[in-house]
Write a protein that holds these residues in place. Structure first.
Motif, PDB file in Angstrom:
ATOM      1  N   ALA B  51       0.751  -1.247   0.088  1.00 24.69           N
ATOM      2  CA  ALA B  51       0.036   0.216  -0.205  1.00 24.69           C
ATOM      3  C   ALA B  51       0.711   1.318  -0.574  1.00 24.69           C
ATOM      4  O   ALA B  51       1.851   1.235   0.610  1.00 24.69           O
ATOM      5  N   GLY B  53       3.055   4.259   1.356  1.00 25.62           N
ATOM      6  CA  GLY B  53       2.839   4.740   2.469  1.00 25.62           C
ATOM      7  C   GLY B  53       3.267   3.832   3.330  1.00 25.62           C
ATOM      8  O   GLY B  53       4.316   3.970   4.525  1.00 25.62           O
ATOM      9  N   GLY B  55       6.360   2.519   2.314  1.00 28.21           N
ATOM     10  CA  GLY B  55       7.475   2.466   2.955  1.00 28.21           C
ATOM     11  C   GLY B  55       8.928   2.196   1.713  1.00 28.21           C
ATOM     12  O   GLY B  55       9.369   1.084   1.486  1.00 28.21           O
ATOM     13  N   SER B  57       8.916   2.943  -1.121  1.00 28.05           N
ATOM     14  CA  SER B  57      10.581   3.420  -1.285  1.00 28.05           C
ATOM     15  C   SER B  57      12.129   3.535  -0.845  1.00 28.05           C
ATOM     16  O   SER B  57      12.918   3.102  -1.466  1.00 28.05           O
ATOM     17  N   SER B  58      11.434   3.641  -0.066  1.00 31.85           N
ATOM     18  CA  SER B  58      12.904   3.997   0.863  1.00 31.85           C
ATOM     19  C   SER B  58      13.344   2.395   0.743  1.00 31.85           C
ATOM     20  O   SER B  58      14.655   2.240   1.398  1.00 31.85           O
ATOM     21  N   ASP B  94       9.053   9.271  -6.581  1.00 33.32           N
ATOM     22  CA  ASP B  94       9.643   7.987  -5.628  1.00 33.32           C
ATOM     23  C   ASP B  94      10.839   8.203  -5.305  1.00 33.32           C
ATOM     24  O   ASP B  94      11.630   7.656  -4.313  1.00 33.32           O
ATOM     25  N   ARG B  97      13.533   9.733  -1.837  1.00 38.11           N
ATOM     26  CA  ARG B  97      13.206   8.642  -1.113  1.00 38.11           C
ATOM     27  C   ARG B  97      14.584   7.802  -1.704  1.00 38.11           C
ATOM     28  O   ARG B  97      14.475   6.693  -0.905  1.00 38.11           O
ATOM     29  N   GLU B 143       8.714  -0.948  -8.297  1.00 40.49           N
ATOM     30  CA  GLU B 143       8.335  -0.904  -7.247  1.00 40.49           C
ATOM     31  C   GLU B 143       7.281  -0.903  -7.555  1.00 40.49           C
ATOM     32  O   GLU B 143       6.644  -0.250  -8.726  1.00 40.49           O
ATOM     33  N   ASN B 190       7.816  -3.582   7.367  1.00 35.60           N
ATOM     34  CA  ASN B 190       8.531  -2.566   7.421  1.00 35.60           C
ATOM     35  C   ASN B 190       7.663  -1.310   8.551  1.00 35.60           C
ATOM     36  O   ASN B 190       6.896  -1.562   9.345  1.00 35.60           O
ATOM     37  N   ASP B 193      10.182   0.459  13.179  1.00 38.20           N
ATOM     38  CA  ASP B 193      10.285   0.919  14.633  1.00 38.20           C
ATOM     39  C   ASP B 193       9.602   2.260  15.490  1.00 38.20           C
ATOM     40  O   ASP B 193       9.278   2.880  15.917  1.00 38.20           O
ATOM     41  N   ARG B 194       7.742   2.331  15.087  1.00 37.16           N
ATOM     42  CA  ARG B 194       6.788   2.327  15.542  1.00 37.16           C
ATOM     43  C   ARG B 194       6.221   0.977  15.885  1.00 37.16           C
ATOM     44  O   ARG B 194       6.317   0.036  15.900  1.00 37.16           O
ATOM     45  N   THR B 245      12.299  -4.768   9.227  1.00 36.65           N
ATOM     46  CA  THR B 245      12.647  -3.663   8.615  1.00 36.65           C
ATOM     47  C   THR B 245      12.482  -2.520   9.211  1.00 36.65           C
ATOM     48  O   THR B 245      11.236  -2.403   9.397  1.00 36.65           O
ATOM     49  N   THR B 248      14.063   3.514   6.578  1.00 35.70           N
ATOM     50  CA  THR B 248      15.390   4.638   6.530  1.00 35.70           C
ATOM     51  C   THR B 248      16.153   4.532   7.491  1.00 35.70           C
ATOM     52  O   THR B 248      17.462   6.104   7.693  1.00 35.70           O
TER      53      THR B 248
HETATM   54  N1  LIG Z   1       9.498   5.258  10.990  1.00 29.45           N
HETATM   55  C1  LIG Z   1       9.721   4.623  10.019  1.00 29.45           C
HETATM   56  N2  LIG Z   1       9.795   5.313   8.918  1.00 29.45           N
HETATM   57  C2  LIG Z   1       9.824   5.123   7.696  1.00 29.45           C
HETATM   58  C3  LIG Z   1      10.442   3.704   7.089  1.00 29.45           C
HETATM   59  N3  LIG Z   1      10.445   3.267   5.456  1.00 29.45           N
HETATM   60  C4  LIG Z   1       9.654   3.805   5.737  1.00 29.45           C
HETATM   61  N4  LIG Z   1       9.460   5.402   6.203  1.00 29.45           N
HETATM   62  C5  LIG Z   1       8.508   6.746   6.061  1.00 29.45           C
HETATM   63  O1  LIG Z   1       7.367   6.577   5.101  1.00 29.45           O
HETATM   64  C6  LIG Z   1       7.532   7.312   4.128  1.00 29.45           C
HETATM   65  C7  LIG Z   1       6.665   6.481   3.181  1.00 29.45           C
HETATM   66  O2  LIG Z   1       7.822   6.120   2.505  1.00 29.45           O
HETATM   67  P1  LIG Z   1       7.822   5.660   0.810  1.00 29.45           P
HETATM   68  O3  LIG Z   1       9.256   5.037   1.094  1.00 29.45           O
HETATM   69  O4  LIG Z   1       7.743   6.656   0.128  1.00 29.45           O
HETATM   70  O5  LIG Z   1       6.992   4.512   1.254  1.00 29.45           O
HETATM   71  P2  LIG Z   1       6.441   4.465  -0.672  1.00 29.45           P
HETATM   72  O6  LIG Z   1       5.238   4.805  -0.638  1.00 29.45           O
HETATM   73  O7  LIG Z   1       5.590   2.975   0.088  1.00 29.45           O
HETATM   74  O8  LIG Z   1       7.186   3.950  -1.296  1.00 29.45           O
HETATM   75  C8  LIG Z   1       8.505   8.333   4.014  1.00 29.45           C
HETATM   76  O9  LIG Z   1       8.352   9.513   5.252  1.00 29.45           O
HETATM   77  C9  LIG Z   1       9.546   7.415   4.844  1.00 29.45           C
HETATM   78  O10 LIG Z   1      10.436   8.268   5.268  1.00 29.45           O
HETATM   79  C10 LIG Z   1      10.600   3.132   8.413  1.00 29.45           C
HETATM   80  O11 LIG Z   1      11.343   2.396   7.761  1.00 29.45           O
HETATM   81  N5  LIG Z   1      10.042   3.739   9.912  1.00 29.45           N
END
Ligand SMILES: Nc1nc2c(ncn2[C@@H]2O[C@H](COP(=O)(O)OP(=O)(O)O)[C@@H](O)[C@H]2O)c(=O)[nH]1
Ligand SMILES: [Mg+2]
Lengths: 139, 335
Positions: B51, B53, B55, B57-58, B94, B97, B143, B190, B193-194, B245, B248
């Motif tokens: 979905a 957000g 993570g 791309s990160s 994307d 990140r 992705e 992913n 840490d939350r 994971t 970030t």
């Molecule tokens: N706390 C935290 N934030 C993350 C992590 N991975 C990604 N984010 C944050 O989540 C948000 C969405 O990440 P993104 O990689 O763009 O998600 P995508 O939409 O699935 O590609 C960004 O603000 C990232 O910095 C993680 O492992 N921990």
């Protein structure tokens, strides 16, 4: 052949940490049917030229609020040319003193848009330039 | 020089241009792809879906970084984001990140908008992947936003598919809601840490156990009996592992890449690697045949005939099957 889309890279070179204007332009171009690659804050000229190459964009839009445009823009234009991207349209938005505008155009910048500029004007300018460019491509 | 030759010689500008031609279905691209095809079939394709957000791309960024630093393999990334159905435009964000990867000539990132048709997207993605493969990119990360059929189709391209989940996106596990859990070879939780990771992981484990039962409970003569699921060797069944994971920070990424490599090895050992390639190419061949045959047929049927039969179909005088038969026999009559 499917429709030829206009691809635009919106980048924020320099150190100022403020990308509201860049995002507004990105969304306006999307709403005008363009594909916008958004790269985020604090891009170096090298990062911008590399992204433009990989994404094969038609247009690069630079948002500069830091006042460093006279240093950043020539550097980015040089790197784009070094990457063989001579025909990419480059425009600059942000806070640019009127005195600097002729020099920027002289370097090869197609348009300079201050804080008062409308996004419609940017869309129109890009469309006009792209119509001319696409007309020369084989069909 | 031909584009294909420049691409094989490592010219990135030529590669970028071919990718544009592929996306636009520009006929100039087809001959180049034909010339490149003998050089494909070497890359390892990894799909990353989930979905918005979560993570992805990160995660793609940190997986790519790991492959660059520890395996010295060239990495290409295809990041697909949805086009607006209203304007046809898109904001592709994307790369924001993936800044850690910039400046590395061993990495090539391409953003793609999903554009119109779903089938078209899967086809374009397949061709983009072929171009990267021929250009010598050994690991290709794809992705996509996990939203349904398009992802399933793109996942069929990949050797290994990661489905990414994160806590804090509502009560439901997003992947289950979107029906994409079945395509996962590896599940990633992913944002470990939350708060809420345990819940997310528990929900995923529950779903996995339904799909891959380890033990079953039978009622037999009023007593319940616990029976182990039929023993299968590790070689035969792959049960998707769950990996936590923090994309970030790179936490859990070495273990994730280890799991990815283990899955690749599993595919090679049990023959699925070759089987998947064969199935994928067969699908591509059949798509092309279907397109070509329909185009040829339409050229042979006068538009009036086609419209007349379509009218009969709309008026329910012909069933769809009978209408198709009528069109086919009209061409037989004229030849
Ligand atoms: N706390 C935290 N934030 C993350 C992590 N991975 C990604 N984010 C944050 O989540 C948000 C969405 O990440 P993104 O990689 O763009 O998600 P995508 O939409 O699935 O590609 C960004 O603000 C990232 O910095 C993680 O492992 N921990
Ligand atoms: Mg993303």
């Amino acid at each position: 052949m499917s429709e030829r889309k206009i691809r635009v890279l919106i980048a924020k070179p320099g150190l100022d940490g403020h990308d509201r204007g860049a995002k507004v332009v990105a969304r306006a171009l999307r709403d005008a049917g363009m594909e916008v690659i958004y790269t985020g804050l604090r891009q170096t000229p090298e990062m911008i030229a590399e992204a433009a190459l990989q994404e094969d964009v038609d247009v690069v839009g630079l948002s500069i609020l830091s006042g460093a445009h006279m240093a950043l823009v020539p550097r980015i234009l040089d790197l784009l040319r070094a990457n063989g991207l001579d025909d990419v349209l480059v425009f600059v938005g942000g806070i640019i003193p009127d005195d600097d505008m002729p020099a920027l155009r002289e370097m090869g910048v197609s348009g300079v848009y201050g804080p008062g500029a409308s996004t419609e004007a940017i869309v129109e300018d890009i469309r006009t330039a792209m119509q001319a460019k696409f007309a020369q491509e084989p069909h | 020089m031909r584009l294909a030759e420049s691409i094989l010689a490592g010219n990135r500008r030529a590669l970028a241009r071919l990718l544009t031609w592929i996306e636009n279905e520009d006929p100039r691209g087809f001959a180049e792809l034909d010339a490149l095809f003998p050089h494909t079939g070497k890359a390892f394709l990894i799909g990353v879906t989930g979905a918005p957000g979560t993570g992805k791309s990160s995660l793609v960024n940190s997986i790519a970084l790991h492959y660059r630093q520890h395996h010295q393999r060239k990495v290409a990334i295809v990041a697909v984001d949805p086009s607006s159905p209203f304007t046809g435009g898109a904001v592709l964000g994307d790369r924001v990140r993936m800044r850690d990867l910039s400046g590395d000539p061993g990495v090539f990132i391409r953003s793609m908008a999903s554009r119109g048709s779903l089938g078209g997207l899967a086809q374009a993605t397949a061709r983009v992947v072929q171009a990267f493969d021929a250009a010598g990119y050994e690991v290709i990360l794809i992705e996509t936003v996990g939203a349904g059929q398009a992802e399933v189709d793109i996942a069929k391209l990949a050797h290994t598919t990661l489905v990414v989940e994160a806590p804090g996106l509502g009560d439901d596990v997003q992947a289950i809601k979107a029906g994409i859990l079945e395509i996962a070879d590896i599940l990633v939780v992913n944002k470990a840490d939350r708060p809420g990771v345990e819940n997310t992981e528990r929900a995923l484990r529950g779903m996995l156990e339904l799909a891959h039962p380890v033990r079953r409970v039978f009622r037999h003569h009023g007593k319940s009996m616990v029976v182990d699921a039929p023993m299968t060797s590790d070689i035969e069944t792959w049960i998707p592992p769950i990996q936590r994971t923090v994309a970030t920070q790179g936490t859990g990424v070495p273990e994730l890449v280890e799991a990815i490599e283990k899955h690749a090895q599993h595919l090679r050992e049990n023959g699925d690697w070759d089987k998947r390639n064969r199935v994928r190419l067969q699908a591509e061949l059949e798509d092309l045949l279907r397109e070509t045959l329909i185009r040829q047929l339409r050229q042979r049927v006068p538009p009036e005939t086609f419209e007349r039969i379509l009218d009969d179909l709309v008026a329910r005088r012909l069933s769809p099957r009978a209408a198709a038969e009528a069109i086919l026999s009209s061409t037989r009559a004229t030849t």
